[in-house]
Design a protein around this motif. Structure first.
Motif, mmCIF file in Angstrom:
data_model
loop_
_atom_site.group_PDB
_atom_site.id
_atom_site.type_symbol
_atom_site.label_atom_id
_atom_site.label_comp_id
_atom_site.label_asym_id
_atom_site.label_seq_id
_atom_site.Cartn_x
_atom_site.Cartn_y
_atom_site.Cartn_z
ATOM 1 N N TYR A 24 44.231 49.798 38.668
ATOM 2 C CA TYR A 24 43.636 49.240 37.750
ATOM 3 C C TYR A 24 43.503 47.986 38.001
ATOM 4 O O TYR A 24 44.315 47.257 38.620
ATOM 5 C CB TYR A 24 44.692 49.656 36.549
ATOM 6 C CG TYR A 24 45.017 51.079 36.245
ATOM 7 C CD1 TYR A 24 45.985 51.607 36.603
ATOM 8 C CD2 TYR A 24 44.073 51.713 35.378
ATOM 9 C CE1 TYR A 24 46.302 52.886 36.454
ATOM 10 C CE2 TYR A 24 44.237 53.205 35.066
ATOM 11 C CZ TYR A 24 45.383 53.938 35.816
ATOM 12 O OH TYR A 24 45.695 55.230 35.593
ATOM 13 N N LEU A 25 42.416 47.275 36.959
ATOM 14 C CA LEU A 25 42.554 45.743 36.864
ATOM 15 C C LEU A 25 42.439 45.492 35.497
ATOM 16 O O LEU A 25 41.471 45.680 34.637
ATOM 17 C CB LEU A 25 41.268 45.229 37.641
ATOM 18 C CG LEU A 25 41.130 43.772 37.645
ATOM 19 C CD1 LEU A 25 42.258 43.285 38.600
ATOM 20 C CD2 LEU A 25 39.796 43.392 38.066
ATOM 21 N N GLN A 26 43.559 44.850 34.966
ATOM 22 C CA GLN A 26 43.657 44.424 33.639
ATOM 23 C C GLN A 26 43.188 42.909 33.422
ATOM 24 O O GLN A 26 43.627 42.183 34.112
ATOM 25 C CB GLN A 26 45.052 44.532 32.932
ATOM 26 C CG GLN A 26 45.211 43.916 31.695
ATOM 27 C CD GLN A 26 44.465 44.710 30.630
ATOM 28 O OE1 GLN A 26 44.780 46.106 30.867
ATOM 29 N NE2 GLN A 26 43.994 44.114 29.875
ATOM 30 N N MET A 27 42.185 42.676 32.886
ATOM 31 C CA MET A 27 41.512 41.424 32.854
ATOM 32 C C MET A 27 41.907 40.890 31.405
ATOM 33 O O MET A 27 41.320 41.234 30.602
ATOM 34 C CB MET A 27 39.961 41.433 33.179
ATOM 35 C CG MET A 27 39.776 42.296 34.436
ATOM 36 S SD MET A 27 38.118 42.133 34.963
ATOM 37 C CE MET A 27 37.626 43.118 33.720
ATOM 38 N N ASN A 28 42.535 39.851 31.287
ATOM 39 C CA ASN A 28 42.665 38.987 29.911
ATOM 40 C C ASN A 28 42.194 37.719 30.140
ATOM 41 O O ASN A 28 41.968 36.996 31.091
ATOM 42 C CB ASN A 28 44.094 39.002 29.672
ATOM 43 C CG ASN A 28 44.990 40.330 29.592
ATOM 44 O OD1 ASN A 28 44.230 41.381 29.304
ATOM 45 N ND2 ASN A 28 46.187 40.505 29.996
ATOM 46 N N GLY A 29 41.860 37.116 28.875
ATOM 47 C CA GLY A 29 41.376 35.746 28.812
ATOM 48 C C GLY A 29 40.051 35.609 29.397
ATOM 49 O O GLY A 29 39.930 34.556 30.353
ATOM 50 N N LEU A 30 39.255 36.562 29.349
ATOM 51 C CA LEU A 30 38.142 36.581 30.142
ATOM 52 C C LEU A 30 37.092 35.458 29.933
ATOM 53 O O LEU A 30 37.134 34.797 28.727
ATOM 54 C CB LEU A 30 37.192 37.559 29.978
ATOM 55 C CG LEU A 30 37.788 39.119 30.692
ATOM 56 C CD1 LEU A 30 37.295 40.439 30.078
ATOM 57 C CD2 LEU A 30 37.346 39.178 32.192
ATOM 58 N N LYS A 31 36.210 34.821 30.956
ATOM 59 C CA LYS A 31 35.682 33.602 30.998
ATOM 60 C C LYS A 31 34.108 34.122 31.015
ATOM 61 O O LYS A 31 33.865 35.179 31.958
ATOM 62 C CB LYS A 31 36.179 32.611 32.045
ATOM 63 C CG LYS A 31 37.495 32.269 31.639
ATOM 64 C CD LYS A 31 38.042 31.089 32.540
ATOM 65 C CE LYS A 31 39.375 30.808 32.364
ATOM 66 N NZ LYS A 31 39.582 29.837 33.521
ATOM 67 N N VAL A 32 33.186 33.393 30.869
ATOM 68 C CA VAL A 32 31.824 33.595 31.107
ATOM 69 C C VAL A 32 31.566 33.749 32.479
ATOM 70 O O VAL A 32 30.659 34.613 32.972
ATOM 71 C CB VAL A 32 30.627 32.605 30.475
ATOM 72 C CG1 VAL A 32 29.353 32.710 31.044
ATOM 73 C CG2 VAL A 32 30.953 32.625 28.886
ATOM 74 N N GLU A 33 32.413 32.840 33.330
ATOM 75 C CA GLU A 33 32.200 32.965 34.621
ATOM 76 C C GLU A 33 32.812 34.191 35.337
ATOM 77 O O GLU A 33 32.559 34.314 36.503
ATOM 78 C CB GLU A 33 32.840 31.740 35.409
ATOM 79 C CG GLU A 33 34.107 31.358 35.040
ATOM 80 C CD GLU A 33 34.245 30.357 33.703
ATOM 81 O OE1 GLU A 33 33.428 30.730 32.791
ATOM 82 O OE2 GLU A 33 35.123 29.412 33.836
ATOM 83 N N ASP A 34 33.346 35.055 34.660
ATOM 84 C CA ASP A 34 33.879 36.386 35.188
ATOM 85 C C ASP A 34 32.905 37.325 35.159
ATOM 86 O O ASP A 34 33.122 38.622 35.602
ATOM 87 C CB ASP A 34 35.193 36.807 34.281
ATOM 88 C CG ASP A 34 36.179 35.943 34.607
ATOM 89 O OD1 ASP A 34 36.909 35.717 33.581
ATOM 90 O OD2 ASP A 34 36.736 35.321 35.660
ATOM 91 N N THR A 35 31.609 37.058 34.580
ATOM 92 C CA THR A 35 30.676 38.011 34.605
ATOM 93 C C THR A 35 30.048 38.387 36.055
ATOM 94 O O THR A 35 29.597 37.439 36.797
ATOM 95 C CB THR A 35 29.439 37.581 33.992
ATOM 96 O OG1 THR A 35 29.700 37.264 32.453
ATOM 97 C CG2 THR A 35 28.281 38.290 33.901
ATOM 98 N N ALA A 36 30.239 39.770 36.177
ATOM 99 C CA ALA A 36 29.677 40.147 37.390
ATOM 100 C C ALA A 36 29.617 41.705 37.452
ATOM 101 O O ALA A 36 30.200 42.433 36.759
ATOM 102 C CB ALA A 36 30.640 39.730 38.683
ATOM 103 N N VAL A 37 29.417 42.003 38.827
ATOM 104 C CA VAL A 37 29.640 43.625 38.833
ATOM 105 C C VAL A 37 30.973 43.636 39.805
ATOM 106 O O VAL A 37 31.012 43.079 40.671
ATOM 107 C CB VAL A 37 28.467 44.351 39.910
ATOM 108 C CG1 VAL A 37 28.808 45.615 40.172
ATOM 109 C CG2 VAL A 37 26.986 44.299 38.868
#
Length: 122
Positions: A78-91
């Motif tokens: 799993y990858l829990q992603m919190n506090g996402l930012k616009v720069e996290d946009t990706a495949v």
């Protein structure tokens, strides 16, 4: 061989959270990792975890916001992603290594999933 199937991607607003899953089937892979690739950029390391979960590596850009974990009984990472930012946009791609050494280098991984899109809006 090993098959890796990612799920959990989607569209989220900045500051939000997503949890990616990667289901593995086939032979045992001891080290698992997540990478990502944004449009026009090279694939980059995100996180990796050892077989027992005792070693976890993160890219500096996600430390403190993302958490990698695994459930070996379910053959899932799993990858829990919190506090996402616009720069996290990706495949986001799940990757697996047959040996026990974690690595930040994509070239050292033996198997790859097809990827799941994560889009963070402002």
């Amino acid at each position: 061989q090993v098959q890796l199937v990612e799920s959990g991607g989607g569209l989220v607003q900045a500051g939000g959270s997503l949890r990616l899953s990667c289901a593995a089937s086939g032979r045992t892979c001891y080290t698992m990792g997540w990478f990502r690739q944004a449009p026009g950029k090279e694939r980059e390391f995100v996180a990796a975890i050892s077989w027992a979960g005792g070693i976890r590596n993160y890219a500096d850009s996600v430390k403190g916001r993302f958490t990698i974990s695994r459930d070996n009984a379910k053959n899932t990472v799993y990858l829990q992603m919190n506090g996402l930012k616009v720069e996290d946009t990706a495949v986001y791609y799940c990757a697996a290594k047959r040996d026990m050494r974690t690595s930040v280098s994509a070239g050292e991984y033996d198997y790859w999933g097809q990827g799941t899109q994560v889009t963070v809006s402002s």
